[in-house]
Design a protein around this motif. Structure first.
Motif, PDB file in Angstrom:
ATOM      1  N   PRO A 396       0.838  -1.215   0.000  1.00  0.00           N
ATOM      2  CA  PRO A 396       0.000   0.000   0.000  1.00  0.00           C
ATOM      3  C   PRO A 396       0.868   1.260   0.000  1.00  0.00           C
ATOM      4  N   ARG A 397       0.390   2.276  -0.717  1.00  0.00           N
ATOM      5  CA  ARG A 397       1.150   3.525  -0.873  1.00  0.00           C
ATOM      6  C   ARG A 397       1.549   4.132   0.466  1.00  0.00           C
ATOM      7  N   GLU A 398       0.684   3.983   1.501  1.00  0.00           N
ATOM      8  CA  GLU A 398       0.965   4.636   2.787  1.00  0.00           C
ATOM      9  C   GLU A 398       2.135   3.994   3.543  1.00  0.00           C
ATOM     10  N   ARG A 399       2.635   2.859   3.058  1.00  0.00           N
ATOM     11  CA  ARG A 399       3.792   2.242   3.727  1.00  0.00           C
ATOM     12  C   ARG A 399       5.123   2.815   3.220  1.00  0.00           C
ATOM     13  N   PHE A 400       5.069   3.714   2.252  1.00  0.00           N
ATOM     14  CA  PHE A 400       6.289   4.295   1.686  1.00  0.00           C
ATOM     15  C   PHE A 400       6.498   5.695   2.255  1.00  0.00           C
ATOM     16  N   ARG A 401       7.752   5.984   2.619  1.00  0.00           N
ATOM     17  CA  ARG A 401       8.079   7.325   3.139  1.00  0.00           C
ATOM     18  C   ARG A 401       9.277   7.858   2.366  1.00  0.00           C
ATOM     19  N   GLN A 402       9.135   9.032   1.759  1.00  0.00           N
ATOM     20  CA  GLN A 402      10.209   9.647   0.978  1.00  0.00           C
ATOM     21  C   GLN A 402      10.879  10.743   1.795  1.00  0.00           C
ATOM     22  N   MET A 403      12.227  10.686   1.861  1.00  0.00           N
ATOM     23  CA  MET A 403      12.949  11.528   2.817  1.00  0.00           C
ATOM     24  C   MET A 403      13.905  12.550   2.231  1.00  0.00           C
ATOM     25  N   GLY A 404      14.137  12.535   0.923  1.00  0.00           N
ATOM     26  CA  GLY A 404      15.167  13.440   0.386  1.00  0.00           C
ATOM     27  C   GLY A 404      16.551  12.999   0.822  1.00  0.00           C
ATOM     28  N   ASN A 405      17.466  13.959   0.978  1.00  0.00           N
ATOM     29  CA  ASN A 405      18.854  13.594   1.312  1.00  0.00           C
ATOM     30  C   ASN A 405      18.992  13.266   2.806  1.00  0.00           C
ATOM     31  N   ALA A 406      18.662  12.029   3.147  1.00  0.00           N
ATOM     32  CA  ALA A 406      18.745  11.594   4.544  1.00  0.00           C
ATOM     33  C   ALA A 406      20.199  11.483   5.000  1.00  0.00           C
ATOM     34  N   ALA A 407      21.116  11.184   4.066  1.00  0.00           N
ATOM     35  CA  ALA A 407      22.540  11.106   4.432  1.00  0.00           C
ATOM     36  C   ALA A 407      23.030  12.471   4.910  1.00  0.00           C
ATOM     37  N   GLY A 408      22.596  13.528   4.223  1.00  0.00           N
ATOM     38  CA  GLY A 408      22.961  14.888   4.637  1.00  0.00           C
ATOM     39  C   GLY A 408      22.363  15.239   5.996  1.00  0.00           C
ATOM     40  N   LEU A 409      21.147  14.760   6.261  1.00  0.00           N
ATOM     41  CA  LEU A 409      20.505  14.992   7.555  1.00  0.00           C
ATOM     42  C   LEU A 409      21.281  14.282   8.667  1.00  0.00           C
ATOM     43  N   GLY A 410      21.658  13.013   8.429  1.00  0.00           N
ATOM     44  CA  GLY A 410      22.435  12.264   9.413  1.00  0.00           C
ATOM     45  C   GLY A 410      23.794  12.896   9.676  1.00  0.00           C
ATOM     46  N   ALA A 411      24.421  13.428   8.612  1.00  0.00           N
ATOM     47  CA  ALA A 411      25.718  14.101   8.771  1.00  0.00           C
ATOM     48  C   ALA A 411      25.575  15.329   9.668  1.00  0.00           C
ATOM     49  N   ARG A 412      24.467  16.076   9.494  1.00  0.00           N
ATOM     50  CA  ARG A 412      24.247  17.263  10.323  1.00  0.00           C
ATOM     51  C   ARG A 412      23.982  16.875  11.775  1.00  0.00           C
TER      52      ARG A 412
END
Length: 452
Positions: A396-412
C-alpha cells in the motif's frame, strides 16, 4: 586539567590576544575526556560547523551554527570526479591504473569542497576560519579517495575497505580552509560498497529504534539497501547506474528547470509537467520512471520492454513527449527503446537487491511495515510508477516514506551531537553486509527482473 593547545592555535594567539584586548574565544573539542583547543577567535564569534555528503554524482554541503543547531545555508554541486568515470568502479580503476590518478581525483574533490565552503561563507556573511568542526560522509570509495586511502582493493572481490572505523583527520591535512586546528570527522562505513553515507541515512531514520521489518533505500548511482528486522540489520549494495540522475538517456538531464518530471499518457495523448513549468528541454529521472510506467499501462511496451509498433502514439520507435525547443533545429524530447533498457537495468538491480535481502532474512514482502526512500531522486519519484515497473514490492502507498537527502541529515546530526556519532558507530558495527552477486539465486533473479 587545562586543555591542550597545539601549534596551529598557538601560532595565532599572540597577535589575536593583542588585537582583541586580551579577551578571545577558544573553541574546545572534547575527546575521550581530554580537551583540545581547535581555534582561537575574537570574542562574540559564532562557532560554525560544516556537514558534507560526497555522492558519486552530486555533492551536498551544509553550514551550521553549532550553538543554535540552525542550518544557515546549503549548497549542491556536481562531483567533478565524474569526468574520470561515472560510477565508483570506473573511478577506482582510474585511480589504480593511471599515474597520479588517485592524487588527481583527490585534488578534484578537495577543490570542489573548498569552493563550496567559500560559497557557503560568502552567502552567509561568515568566515571559513570560524568553522571549528566538520563531518563528511560518502560511499566507501568516495571517502577513501577524499582521505587519501588506497582504493585498489575496493575494485576486486571481496571489496575490503582500508579502514571501517570512524576517523578524525585535521582539516589542514585534507586541504580544507577551516579553523586552525579543526578536525574532519569521517563516520564509519559498513563495507566496500556500503559507506558512511548509508550509516548517516540509517541514523537519520533512527534505525537503532526501529523494530521492523523496515526497508531503507538510498537511491543513487549506487543504491544501498538495508533491512531492519528485530535485532538484525542487513545491508547490501546494487549498482543502479546513473539513469535515475538523467544520465545515459537520449534526452536525459538532471533535475533542473525545463526537465520533464512527471508524465501521464491518456487517450488524448501525452501530458507532461516540467520543473518550474517552463518549456521542456529534457527529461530527468522521475520523468523517465513515470514515462516507463505509463507506457506499460497504455500497452506500448511488451514484458521485455520492446515497443509495440502499431501503437498510434509511437513514431519510428520514438515516443515524443515534447516538441523541439522553439527557434532551434533541435530534436524533440522523447523516449527511445534504449532509454527503456537503461531503466530496466536500474530497476532490475534494485528489485534484485530487495528480493535477495528478503530471501536472506526470511521476511515476506507483505510483512514489510515501511519502505523508507532516500536520496535526491528518491524524493521526486512517483512511488506508484516505481511499483508499476516492479522496482518496489507491491505494498500500500501509505507504507512508503520519501525523505530526500537523509545522508545529509544524518551528517548534520553527527556534527551537532557526540551521542549521535556513538549511535552511528553502533549501527555500523551491528550491520551485517550481504554481497548480493555471490548469492546462488542472483543471476536468474536479475535476468527475470529485467522483464516487466
Amino acid at each position: 586539567g587545562p586543555p591542550s593547545i597545539g601549534q596551529p592555535v598557538l601560532a595565532q594567539l599572540p597577535k589575536l590576544l593583542r588585537d582583541s584586548g586580551w579577551q578571545v574565544r577558544i573553541a574546545l573539542k572534547t575527546k575521550e575526556g581530554r580537551r583540545r583547543a581547535v581555534a582561537a577567535l575574537p570574542r562574540g564569534t559564532r562557532l560554525l560547523g560544516l556537514a558534507a555528503d560526497i555522492g558519486t554524482t552530486k555533492v551536498a554541503m551544509y553550514l551550521l551554527d553549532l550553538e543554535t543547531g540552525e542550518t544557515l545555508v546549503s549548497a549542491g554541486a556536481l562531483n567533478p570526479q565524474i569526468s574520470y568515470g561515472e560510477d565508483v568502479i570506473s573511478r577506482v580503476a582510474f585511480a589504480s591504473q593511471t599515474a597520479d590518478g588517485a592524487v588527481l581525483l583527490r585534488r578534484r574533490i578537495t577543490d570542489c569542497l573548498r569552493e563550496g565552503i567559500e560559497d557557503l561563507c560568502r552567502r552567509s556573511g561568515t568566515d571559513p576560519r570560524h568553522i571549528v568542526d566538520a563531518v563528511v560522509v560518502g560511499n566507501t570509495a568516495m571517502q577513501h579517495l577524499f582521505a587519501g586511502f588506497p582504493t585498489e582493493q575496493l575494485g576486486v572481490a571481496p571489496y575490503i575497505a582500508a579502514v571501517s572505523d570512524p576517523l578524525s583527520i585535521p582539516a589542514r591535512e585534507l586541504g580544507l580552509p577551516l579553523a586552525a586546528d579543526a578536525g574532519v570527522h569521517l563516520p564509519p562505513n559498513i563495507a566496500g560498497f556500503v559507506g558512511s553515507d548509508h550509516v548517516a541515512m540509517l541514523l537519520a531514520i533512527d534505525g537503532h529504534l526501529v523494530k521492523g521489518p523496515v526497508l531503507a533505500l538510498d537511491i543513487g548511482t549506487n543504491t544501498e539497501i538495508s533491512l531492519i528486522h528485530g535485532a538484525r540489520l542487513v545491508s547490501c549494495s546494487c549498482p543502479s547506474g546513473p539513469a535515475f540522475e538523467g544520465a545515459h538517456l537520449t534526452s536525459g538531464m538532471r533535475a533542473a528547470p525545463g526537465a520533464i518530471e512527471s508524465v501521464v499518457i491518456a487517450n488524448d495523448g501525452v501530458h507532461i509537467r516540467t520543473i518550474d513549468d517552463v518549456p521542456a528541454v529534457g527529461i530527468c529521472g522521475s520523468g523517465i520512471l513515470d514515462t516507463t510506467a505509463q507506457m506499460l499501462a497504455a500497452g506500448m511496451l511488451d514484458r521485455r520492454g520492446n515497443f509495440k509498433k502499431d501503437h498510434p502514439l509511437l513514431q519510428h520507435g520514438l515516443l515524443v513527449l515534447a516538441p523541439p525547443p522553439p527557434g532551434g533545429e533541435g530534436r524533440p524530447v522523447g523516449v527511445h527503446r534504449r532509454d527503456i533498457l537503461e531503466i530496466q537495468l536500474a530497476k532490475a538491480a534494485i528489485q534484485t537487491g530487495i528480493a535477495t535481502l528478503l530471501e536472506y532474512t526470511g521476511v515476506l514482502p507483505a510483512a514489510i511495515e515501511e519502505v523508507v526512500i532516500a536520496g535526491a531522486f528518491g524524493s521526486y519519484l512517483d512511488v506508484r510508477s516505481a511499483i508499476r515497473i516492479g522496482m518496489f514490492p507491491q505494498l500500500p502507498r501509505e507504507r512508503f516514506r520519501q525523505m530526500g537527502n537523509a545522508a545529509g541529515l544524518g551528517a548534520r546530526q553527527m556534527l551537532l551531537s557526540a551521542e549521535r556519532r556513538r549511535i552511528a558507530e553502533a549501527l555500523a558495527l551491528r550491520a551485517e553486509y550481504l554481497e548480493v552477486s555471490t548469492q546462488t539465486s542472483f543471476a536468474s533473479r536479475y535476468l527475470k527482473a529485467l522483464w516487466f
